[in-house]
Design an enzyme around this catalytic site. Structure first.
Site, PDB file in Angstrom:
ATOM      1  N   ILE A  73      11.736   1.578  12.134  1.00 34.26           N
ATOM      2  CA  ILE A  73      10.909   2.497  12.938  1.00 34.26           C
ATOM      3  C   ILE A  73      11.045   2.249  14.437  1.00 34.26           C
ATOM      4  CG2 ILE A  73       9.146   3.135  11.221  1.00 34.26           C
ATOM      5  CD1 ILE A  73       7.323   0.971  12.608  1.00 34.26           C
ATOM      6  N   ILE A  80       0.841  -1.207   0.000  1.00 35.46           N
ATOM      7  CA  ILE A  80       0.000   0.000   0.000  1.00 35.46           C
ATOM      8  C   ILE A  80       0.873   1.253   0.000  1.00 35.46           C
ATOM      9  CG2 ILE A  80      -1.841   1.247   1.207  1.00 35.46           C
ATOM     10  CD1 ILE A  80      -2.647  -1.466   2.493  1.00 35.46           C
ATOM     11  N   TYR A 110      -1.385 -10.376  14.937  1.00 33.18           N
ATOM     12  CA  TYR A 110      -1.309  -9.203  14.045  1.00 33.18           C
ATOM     13  C   TYR A 110      -2.319  -8.139  14.471  1.00 33.18           C
ATOM     14  CZ  TYR A 110      -2.470  -6.328   9.955  1.00 33.18           C
ATOM     15  OH  TYR A 110      -2.762  -5.264   9.118  1.00 33.18           O
ATOM     16  N   THR A 170      -6.102  -1.320  10.350  1.00 34.22           N
ATOM     17  CA  THR A 170      -6.884  -2.376   9.696  1.00 34.22           C
ATOM     18  C   THR A 170      -8.239  -2.574  10.371  1.00 34.22           C
ATOM     19  OG1 THR A 170      -6.927  -4.782   9.429  1.00 34.22           O
ATOM     20  CG2 THR A 170      -5.565  -3.972  11.176  1.00 34.22           C
ATOM     21  N   ASP A 171      -9.190  -3.115   9.619  1.00 37.28           N
ATOM     22  CA  ASP A 171     -10.488  -3.452  10.215  1.00 37.28           C
ATOM     23  C   ASP A 171     -10.380  -4.668  11.134  1.00 37.28           C
ATOM     24  OD1 ASP A 171     -10.093  -5.393   8.259  1.00 37.28           O
ATOM     25  OD2 ASP A 171     -12.066  -5.192   7.337  1.00 37.28           O
ATOM     26  N   GLU A 172      -9.233  -5.375  11.070  1.00 34.65           N
ATOM     27  CA  GLU A 172      -9.109  -6.606  11.863  1.00 34.65           C
ATOM     28  C   GLU A 172      -9.080  -6.322  13.364  1.00 34.65           C
ATOM     29  OE1 GLU A 172      -6.378  -9.478  10.144  1.00 34.65           O
ATOM     30  OE2 GLU A 172      -6.696  -8.655   8.146  1.00 34.65           O
ATOM     31  N   LYS A 209      -1.813  -4.313  15.974  1.00 30.79           N
ATOM     32  CA  LYS A 209      -2.335  -3.104  15.311  1.00 30.79           C
ATOM     33  C   LYS A 209      -3.276  -2.355  16.266  1.00 30.79           C
ATOM     34  CE  LYS A 209      -1.772  -1.789  11.622  1.00 30.79           C
ATOM     35  NZ  LYS A 209      -0.737  -0.928  10.986  1.00 30.79           N
TER      36      LYS A 209
HETATM   37  P1  NAD Z   1       3.444  -4.753   3.452  1.00 30.79           P
HETATM   38  O1  NAD Z   1       3.832  -5.900   4.324  1.00 30.79           O
HETATM   39  O2  NAD Z   1       3.304  -4.954   1.984  1.00 30.79           O
HETATM   40  O3  NAD Z   1       4.499  -3.563   3.640  1.00 30.79           O
HETATM   41  C1  NAD Z   1       5.011  -3.190   4.896  1.00 30.79           C
HETATM   42  C2  NAD Z   1       6.242  -2.326   4.678  1.00 30.79           C
HETATM   43  O4  NAD Z   1       6.735  -1.931   5.977  1.00 30.79           O
HETATM   44  C3  NAD Z   1       7.389  -3.054   3.963  1.00 30.79           C
HETATM   45  O5  NAD Z   1       7.926  -2.225   2.957  1.00 30.79           O
HETATM   46  C4  NAD Z   1       8.401  -3.295   5.076  1.00 30.79           C
HETATM   47  O6  NAD Z   1       9.738  -3.307   4.616  1.00 30.79           O
HETATM   48  C5  NAD Z   1       8.144  -2.113   6.005  1.00 30.79           C
HETATM   49  N1  NAD Z   1       8.556  -2.388   7.385  1.00 30.79           N
HETATM   50  C6  NAD Z   1       8.267  -3.502   8.122  1.00 30.79           C
HETATM   51  N2  NAD Z   1       8.844  -3.408   9.341  1.00 30.79           N
HETATM   52  C7  NAD Z   1       9.499  -2.213   9.367  1.00 30.79           C
HETATM   53  C8  NAD Z   1      10.265  -1.545  10.348  1.00 30.79           C
HETATM   54  N3  NAD Z   1      10.496  -2.091  11.553  1.00 30.79           N
HETATM   55  N4  NAD Z   1      10.759  -0.315  10.067  1.00 30.79           N
HETATM   56  C9  NAD Z   1      10.521   0.265   8.843  1.00 30.79           C
HETATM   57  N5  NAD Z   1       9.832  -0.347   7.864  1.00 30.79           N
HETATM   58  C10 NAD Z   1       9.320  -1.561   8.127  1.00 30.79           C
HETATM   59  O7  NAD Z   1       2.114  -4.177   4.100  1.00 30.79           O
HETATM   60  P2  NAD Z   1       0.839  -3.499   3.406  1.00 30.79           P
HETATM   61  O8  NAD Z   1      -0.111  -4.556   3.038  1.00 30.79           O
HETATM   62  O9  NAD Z   1       1.293  -2.518   2.399  1.00 30.79           O
HETATM   63  O10 NAD Z   1       0.231  -2.718   4.655  1.00 30.79           O
HETATM   64  C11 NAD Z   1       0.648  -1.395   4.972  1.00 30.79           C
HETATM   65  C12 NAD Z   1      -0.098  -0.908   6.197  1.00 30.79           C
HETATM   66  O11 NAD Z   1      -1.497  -0.936   5.952  1.00 30.79           O
HETATM   67  C13 NAD Z   1       0.132  -1.770   7.429  1.00 30.79           C
HETATM   68  O12 NAD Z   1       0.225  -0.919   8.539  1.00 30.79           O
HETATM   69  C14 NAD Z   1      -1.096  -2.651   7.512  1.00 30.79           C
HETATM   70  O13 NAD Z   1      -1.384  -2.996   8.845  1.00 30.79           O
HETATM   71  C15 NAD Z   1      -2.153  -1.703   6.945  1.00 30.79           C
HETATM   72  N6  NAD Z   1      -3.293  -2.361   6.296  1.00 30.79           N
HETATM   73  C16 NAD Z   1      -3.087  -3.304   5.318  1.00 30.79           C
HETATM   74  C17 NAD Z   1      -4.192  -3.875   4.673  1.00 30.79           C
HETATM   75  C18 NAD Z   1      -4.016  -4.891   3.573  1.00 30.79           C
HETATM   76  O14 NAD Z   1      -4.995  -5.453   3.097  1.00 30.79           O
HETATM   77  N7  NAD Z   1      -2.812  -5.139   3.078  1.00 30.79           N
HETATM   78  C19 NAD Z   1      -5.476  -3.504   5.045  1.00 30.79           C
HETATM   79  C20 NAD Z   1      -5.648  -2.536   6.052  1.00 30.79           C
HETATM   80  C21 NAD Z   1      -4.542  -1.972   6.654  1.00 30.79           C
HETATM   81  P1  TYD Z   2      -4.978 -12.838   3.578  1.00 28.09           P
HETATM   82  O1  TYD Z   2      -4.750 -12.377   2.186  1.00 28.09           O
HETATM   83  O2  TYD Z   2      -3.841 -13.462   4.327  1.00 28.09           O
HETATM   84  O3  TYD Z   2      -5.571 -11.594   4.380  1.00 28.09           O
HETATM   85  P2  TYD Z   2      -6.207 -11.516   5.884  1.00 28.09           P
HETATM   86  O4  TYD Z   2      -5.866 -12.754   6.611  1.00 28.09           O
HETATM   87  O5  TYD Z   2      -5.545 -10.319   6.464  1.00 28.09           O
HETATM   88  O6  TYD Z   2      -7.675 -11.347   5.667  1.00 28.09           O
HETATM   89  O7  TYD Z   2      -6.164 -13.883   3.569  1.00 28.09           O
HETATM   90  C1  TYD Z   2      -7.434 -13.568   3.031  1.00 28.09           C
HETATM   91  C2  TYD Z   2      -8.369 -14.726   3.302  1.00 28.09           C
HETATM   92  O8  TYD Z   2      -7.924 -15.870   2.541  1.00 28.09           O
HETATM   93  C3  TYD Z   2      -8.370 -15.195   4.752  1.00 28.09           C
HETATM   94  O9  TYD Z   2      -9.680 -15.611   5.115  1.00 28.09           O
HETATM   95  C4  TYD Z   2      -7.423 -16.387   4.775  1.00 28.09           C
HETATM   96  C5  TYD Z   2      -7.601 -16.972   3.392  1.00 28.09           C
HETATM   97  N1  TYD Z   2      -6.410 -17.628   2.810  1.00 28.09           N
HETATM   98  C6  TYD Z   2      -6.499 -18.932   2.293  1.00 28.09           C
HETATM   99  O10 TYD Z   2      -7.553 -19.582   2.331  1.00 28.09           O
HETATM  100  N2  TYD Z   2      -5.366 -19.499   1.766  1.00 28.09           N
HETATM  101  C7  TYD Z   2      -4.173 -18.833   1.713  1.00 28.09           C
HETATM  102  O11 TYD Z   2      -3.163 -19.414   1.229  1.00 28.09           O
HETATM  103  C8  TYD Z   2      -4.105 -17.502   2.230  1.00 28.09           C
HETATM  104  C9  TYD Z   2      -2.809 -16.739   2.206  1.00 28.09           C
HETATM  105  C10 TYD Z   2      -5.259 -16.938   2.759  1.00 28.09           C
END
Ligand code: NAD
Ligand code: TYD
Length: 377
Positions: A62, A14, A183, A135-137, A187
């Protein structure tokens, strides 16, 4: 207006979309991307903006308070968009300590560094922003009361014809926190620290809680890119449990747009939920992915369905996430721009067109990790 914005986690999924949007849209801002480059951080995600005059990359952790102090001061940061985190639930189940260190202690170090720097300035907190992406989690899990899905009560003007809801309850900004996984617990804790810095010291903070994102540049441990890649390589698609869990999916560029809007116009100390109005049962989503990949690869319809492999469920697997983001819609006029079918098509096409990006990631360490992770499933 000139601004110095620190985006943490900008080399991740993101974060890279946020950095790209800000670098392109705000030539007068200096965008400082701070990232530790963990397994999830990849500077290849930002190749198209890395040479721009308003973009700087700094490698740092961080959780290192002295480094955070130095960076916030050196770049005279006046706005922070904090995305750096450990983000994968399955990894948090294996190694919760890393999640506490980065997500809790890291957020705290960043808050403290910003507090010290901003309080040292003559204008103090005026014009400053600490925006935490969450996150919504954190809200826990909702029940699945409509296993077949019914029409979502939130159909909006931009909505597709097919927006299902699998229950009658939705996460609102007022929903009580009830995280289950390491996780989401980490958060939730970081969200509380951010609000504590507002309530205690008056820091201008904002928190948003978003549903599952999908789109280009997502690390292929998450469901959608993992399955696209496995279909392409003819590998099994590990469906946890019965595949009945429900997630609300949002295209990542729509999230980045919401972040831009809220960073500039959101009410200080407030919280906004961001969602796609787009619930999918995992198994139904997986069938759409299979259909799309096969079609775009020119394979006969349904030829990859045999790759579906039901495996042991995730421990503590949250049943359903569903966001009510009408507050953001009503107050700031945001809504998702893409219909899901369009977003998924765009996403699959992107991964198929960027096989080198994927192949670089899934070699070496990742292959070993993934092998161990699934060896005993
Ligand atoms: P991601 O895992 O793709 O990226 C995380 C980034 O943070 C990476 O570039 C990593 O190198 C960096 N990072 C990790 N630990 C670090 C540290 N100690 N110091 C500095 N940098 C560090 O994650 P994402 O999916 O892009 O998520 C980004 C943010 O959005 C997160 O805070 C996550 O909780 C939140 N979020 C993600 C989703 C989703 O669906 N992916 C949904 C809602 C919220
Ligand atoms: P994921 O992409 O890991 O996101 P989150 O756990 O944060 O929602 O998983 C999305 C959904 O898919 C979750 O219900 C777990 C499921 N899942 C599988 O069934 N198989 C997989 O290999 C993975 C990675 C996730």
């Amino acid at each position: 207006m000139r601004r110095n914005i620190l985006v943490t986690g900008g080399a991740g999924f993101i974060g890279s979309h946020v950095v790209r949007l800000f670098v392109n849209k705000y030539p007068d801002y200096r965008i400082v991307n701070l990232d530790k480059l963990t397994y999830a951080g990849n500077l290849a995600n930002l190749k198209d903006v890395e040479n721009r005059a308003n973009y700087t990359f700094v490698k740092a952790d961080i959780a290192d308070l002295d480094e955070m102090r130095r960076i916030v001061g050196t770049y005279e940061i006046d706005g922070i968009i904090h995305l750096a985190a450990e983000s994968h639930v399955d990894r948090s189940i294996k190694d919760p300590f890393t999640f506490a260190r980065t997500n809790v202690m890291g957020t705290l170090a960043l808050l403290q560094a910003a507090k010290e720097y901003w309080e040292s300035l003559p204008e103090g907190y005026d014009g400053k922003r600490f925006y935490h992406i969450s996150t919504d989690e954190v809200y826990g899990a909702l029940e699945l009361t409509d296993p077949e899905g019914v029409e979502s009560p939130f159909s909006t003007t931009a909505s597709s014809e097919r927006r299902n809801a699998y229950g009658t309850e939705f996460f609102k900004e007022t929903t009580r926190y009830n995280p289950h996984s390491p996780y989401s617990a980490s958060k939730a804790s970081s969200d509380h620290f951010v609000r504590a810095y507002h309530d205690t010291y008056g820091m201008p903070t904002l928190v948003t809680n978003c549903s599952n994102n999908y789109g280009p540049y997502q690390f292929p441990e998450k469901l959608i890119p993992l399955f696209i890649n496995n279909i392409r390589r003819g590998k099994p698609l590990p469906v946890y449990g019965k595949g009945e869990n429900v997630r609300d999916w949002l295209f990542v560029e729509d999230h980045a747009r919401a972040i831009d809007l809220i960073f500039h116009r959101g009410k200080v100390a407030d919280t906004y939920n961001i969602g796609g109005f787009n619930e999918w049962k995992n198994i139904d989503l997986i069938k759409v992915i299979i259909e799309t990949v096969d079609r775009l690869l020119g394979n006969p319809k349904g030829c990859s369905e045999h790759l579906i492999t039901y495996v042991a469920d995730r421990q503590g697997h949250d049943m359903r996430y569903a966001i009510d983001s009408r507050k953001l819609q009503a107050e700031l006029g945001w809504e998702p721009s893409l219909q899901f079918e369009e977003g998924i098509e765009k996403t699959v096409r992107w991964y198929l067109d960027h096989q080198e990006w994927m192949d670089d990631i899934v070699s070496g360490d990742y292959e070993r990790y993934y092998g161990e992770m699934y060896a005993n499933r």
